[in-house]
Design a protein around this motif. Structure first.
Motif, PDB file in Angstrom:
ATOM      1  N   TRP A  37       0.847  -1.186   0.000  1.00 11.98           N
ATOM      2  CA  TRP A  37       0.000   0.000   0.000  1.00 11.98           C
ATOM      3  C   TRP A  37       0.880   1.233   0.000  1.00 11.98           C
ATOM      4  CZ3 TRP A  37      -0.291   2.905   4.764  1.00 11.98           C
ATOM      5  CH2 TRP A  37       0.292   2.274   5.872  1.00 11.98           C
ATOM      6  N   LYS A  38       0.338   2.330  -0.498  1.00 17.54           N
ATOM      7  CA  LYS A  38       1.080   3.587  -0.564  1.00 17.54           C
ATOM      8  C   LYS A  38       0.933   4.313   0.766  1.00 17.54           C
ATOM      9  CE  LYS A  38       1.744   7.775  -3.100  1.00 17.54           C
ATOM     10  NZ  LYS A  38       1.573   8.531  -4.293  1.00 17.54           N
ATOM     11  N   VAL A  39       2.054   4.646   1.352  1.00 18.92           N
ATOM     12  CA  VAL A  39       2.059   5.296   2.662  1.00 18.92           C
ATOM     13  C   VAL A  39       1.878   6.804   2.488  1.00 18.92           C
ATOM     14  CG1 VAL A  39       3.379   5.690   4.770  1.00 18.92           C
ATOM     15  CG2 VAL A  39       3.580   3.497   3.573  1.00 18.92           C
ATOM     16  N   PRO A  40       0.825   7.353   3.076  1.00 19.01           N
ATOM     17  CA  PRO A  40       0.642   8.808   3.020  1.00 19.01           C
ATOM     18  C   PRO A  40       1.454   9.484   4.141  1.00 19.01           C
ATOM     19  CG  PRO A  40      -1.183   7.826   4.184  1.00 19.01           C
ATOM     20  CD  PRO A  40      -0.298   6.683   3.740  1.00 19.01           C
ATOM     21  N   PRO A  41       1.618  10.787   4.077  1.00 21.31           N
ATOM     22  CA  PRO A  41       2.392  11.479   5.114  1.00 21.31           C
ATOM     23  C   PRO A  41       1.711  11.505   6.478  1.00 21.31           C
ATOM     24  CG  PRO A  41       1.988  12.936   3.226  1.00 21.31           C
ATOM     25  CD  PRO A  41       1.263  11.669   2.974  1.00 21.31           C
ATOM     26  N   ARG A  42       0.359  11.339   6.492  1.00 24.11           N
ATOM     27  CA  ARG A  42      -0.372  11.395   7.767  1.00 24.11           C
ATOM     28  C   ARG A  42      -1.349  10.235   7.864  1.00 24.11           C
ATOM     29  NH1 ARG A  42      -2.913  17.158   7.590  1.00 24.11           N
ATOM     30  NH2 ARG A  42      -4.586  15.701   7.721  1.00 24.11           N
TER      31      ARG A  42
ATOM     32  N   THR B 247       5.685  -3.394   6.443  1.00 23.89           N
ATOM     33  CA  THR B 247       6.791  -4.222   5.967  1.00 23.89           C
ATOM     34  C   THR B 247       6.820  -4.443   4.462  1.00 23.89           C
ATOM     35  OG1 THR B 247       5.572  -6.250   6.509  1.00 23.89           O
ATOM     36  CG2 THR B 247       7.108  -5.410   8.169  1.00 23.89           C
ATOM     37  N   GLN B 248       5.692  -4.332   3.764  1.00 18.02           N
ATOM     38  CA  GLN B 248       5.696  -4.538   2.318  1.00 18.02           C
ATOM     39  C   GLN B 248       5.462  -3.246   1.538  1.00 18.02           C
ATOM     40  OE1 GLN B 248       3.284  -7.801   0.948  1.00 18.02           O
ATOM     41  NE2 GLN B 248       3.712  -9.001   2.780  1.00 18.02           N
ATOM     42  N   THR B 249       5.503  -2.134   2.220  1.00 16.01           N
ATOM     43  CA  THR B 249       5.274  -0.860   1.544  1.00 16.01           C
ATOM     44  C   THR B 249       6.552  -0.355   0.903  1.00 16.01           C
ATOM     45  OG1 THR B 249       5.771   0.445   3.505  1.00 16.01           O
ATOM     46  CG2 THR B 249       3.482  -0.195   3.179  1.00 16.01           C
ATOM     47  N   GLU B 250       6.377   0.492  -0.096  1.00 19.82           N
ATOM     48  CA  GLU B 250       7.498   1.213  -0.658  1.00 19.82           C
ATOM     49  C   GLU B 250       7.275   2.664  -0.282  1.00 19.82           C
ATOM     50  OE1 GLU B 250       9.212   2.529  -4.944  1.00 19.82           O
ATOM     51  OE2 GLU B 250       8.546   0.452  -4.739  1.00 19.82           O
TER      52      GLU B 250
ATOM     53  N   VAL C 185       3.704  -2.533  12.732  1.00 17.21           N
ATOM     54  CA  VAL C 185       4.813  -3.403  12.350  1.00 17.21           C
ATOM     55  C   VAL C 185       5.662  -2.650  11.329  1.00 17.21           C
ATOM     56  CG1 VAL C 185       5.467  -5.661  11.446  1.00 17.21           C
ATOM     57  CG2 VAL C 185       3.296  -5.392  12.672  1.00 17.21           C
ATOM     58  N   VAL C 186       6.963  -2.525  11.611  1.00 18.39           N
ATOM     59  CA  VAL C 186       7.847  -1.753  10.741  1.00 18.39           C
ATOM     60  C   VAL C 186       9.006  -2.615  10.236  1.00 18.39           C
ATOM     61  CG1 VAL C 186       7.301   0.450  11.844  1.00 18.39           C
ATOM     62  CG2 VAL C 186       9.213  -0.900  12.694  1.00 18.39           C
TER      63      VAL C 186
ATOM     64  N   GLY D 253      -6.254   0.386  25.435  1.00 16.61           N
ATOM     65  CA  GLY D 253      -5.803  -0.747  24.652  1.00 16.61           C
ATOM     66  C   GLY D 253      -4.296  -0.820  24.457  1.00 16.61           C
ATOM     67  N   GLY D 254      -3.621   0.309  24.511  1.00 20.33           N
ATOM     68  CA  GLY D 254      -2.176   0.339  24.362  1.00 20.33           C
ATOM     69  C   GLY D 254      -1.723   0.391  22.928  1.00 20.33           C
ATOM     70  N   VAL D 255      -0.425   0.682  22.772  1.00 17.21           N
ATOM     71  CA  VAL D 255       0.217   0.739  21.469  1.00 17.21           C
ATOM     72  C   VAL D 255       1.448  -0.155  21.494  1.00 17.21           C
ATOM     73  CG1 VAL D 255       1.463   2.243  19.831  1.00 17.21           C
ATOM     74  CG2 VAL D 255      -0.608   3.077  20.964  1.00 17.21           C
ATOM     75  N   LEU D 256       1.589  -0.984  20.445  1.00 18.23           N
ATOM     76  CA  LEU D 256       2.726  -1.879  20.307  1.00 18.23           C
ATOM     77  C   LEU D 256       3.398  -1.570  18.975  1.00 18.23           C
ATOM     78  CD1 LEU D 256       4.484  -4.418  20.912  1.00 18.23           C
ATOM     79  CD2 LEU D 256       2.707  -5.742  19.732  1.00 18.23           C
ATOM     80  N   ILE D 257       4.706  -1.338  19.011  1.00 14.52           N
ATOM     81  CA  ILE D 257       5.501  -1.134  17.800  1.00 14.52           C
ATOM     82  C   ILE D 257       6.553  -2.231  17.775  1.00 14.52           C
ATOM     83  CG2 ILE D 257       6.954   0.459  16.498  1.00 14.52           C
ATOM     84  CD1 ILE D 257       5.787   2.670  18.419  1.00 14.52           C
ATOM     85  N   ARG D 258       6.595  -2.981  16.681  1.00 13.58           N
ATOM     86  CA  ARG D 258       7.557  -4.079  16.609  1.00 13.58           C
ATOM     87  C   ARG D 258       8.076  -4.233  15.188  1.00 13.58           C
ATOM     88  NH1 ARG D 258       5.677  -8.665  14.251  1.00 13.58           N
ATOM     89  NH2 ARG D 258       3.429  -8.891  13.993  1.00 13.58           N
TER      90      ARG D 258
END
Length: 182
Positions: A89-94, A109-112, A132-133, A175-180
């Motif tokens: 998917w295309k990542v927007p700035p916001r 992980t699969q974005t450009e 997920v990054v 709910g919390g935030v998880l970054i992995r």
């Protein structure tokens, strides 16, 4: 009392993401041979010094579609069943991630992505927000309120050159935030 005139888009202050989008388009134009290296150098200098979107637009007007003015952010609302953005998917700035009850999952992980900075506004509510990054991406969570759910950043925190940085704002809610990583 008279109404204040609205600002024109050209007078709007340029963000780092606006400048970076123009820089990327200029680099692509040089790689394609549409502008030479001297012109690239001149335009890059002007882009990096630009204060408004109006100063940026002429630098890329002759190169194709204007990439300025990201408009509305991509909004994902978890609701009851959850929401996700995965795959290519295309990542927007916001981006806005609203957890609701079901939560939100953002998988980069699969974005450009050619942006240097991505603003992610989080409102986890009762559902979690999971991000997920790829390796080398960094998340700046200094402006994120941990609230009740808390924040877990399982990435190394080391940013590789040329990779984006996520700037998270808002609240982790209950709910919390998880970054992995992947």
């Amino acid at each position: 009392m008279t109404a204040e005139p609205s600002r024109s888009a050209g007078r709007m202050r340029a963000s780092d993401a606006d400048r970076e989008a123009v820089v990327e388009q200029l680099r692509e134009a040089a790689a394609d041979g549409r502008i030479d290296l001297d012109e690239l150098d001149t335009r890059l200098g002007q882009a990096l010094m630009a204060k408004t979107r109006g100063e940026l637009a002429p630098l890329i007007d002759d190169l194709g579609p204007v990439v300025l003015g990201s408009g509305e952010p991509l909004t994902l609302q978890g609701g009851i069943h959850g929401a996700e953005r995965t795959g290519r998917w295309k990542v927007p700035p916001r981006i806005r991630a609203i957890g609701g009850l079901g939560g939100v999952r953002l998988d980069f992980t699969q974005t450009e992505c050619r942006l240097r900075e991505i603003e992610v506004e989080v409102d986890a509510q009762l559902g979690s927000v999971r991000i997920v990054v790829p390796v080398g991406w960094r998340a700046d969570t200094d402006a994120l309120n941990p609230a009740f759910g808390g924040l877990k950043d399982k990435t190394s925190g080391d940013r590789l050159p040329g990779t984006p940085e996520l700037r998270l704002t808002g609240s982790c809610g209950a709910g919390g935030v998880l970054i992995r990583g992947r």
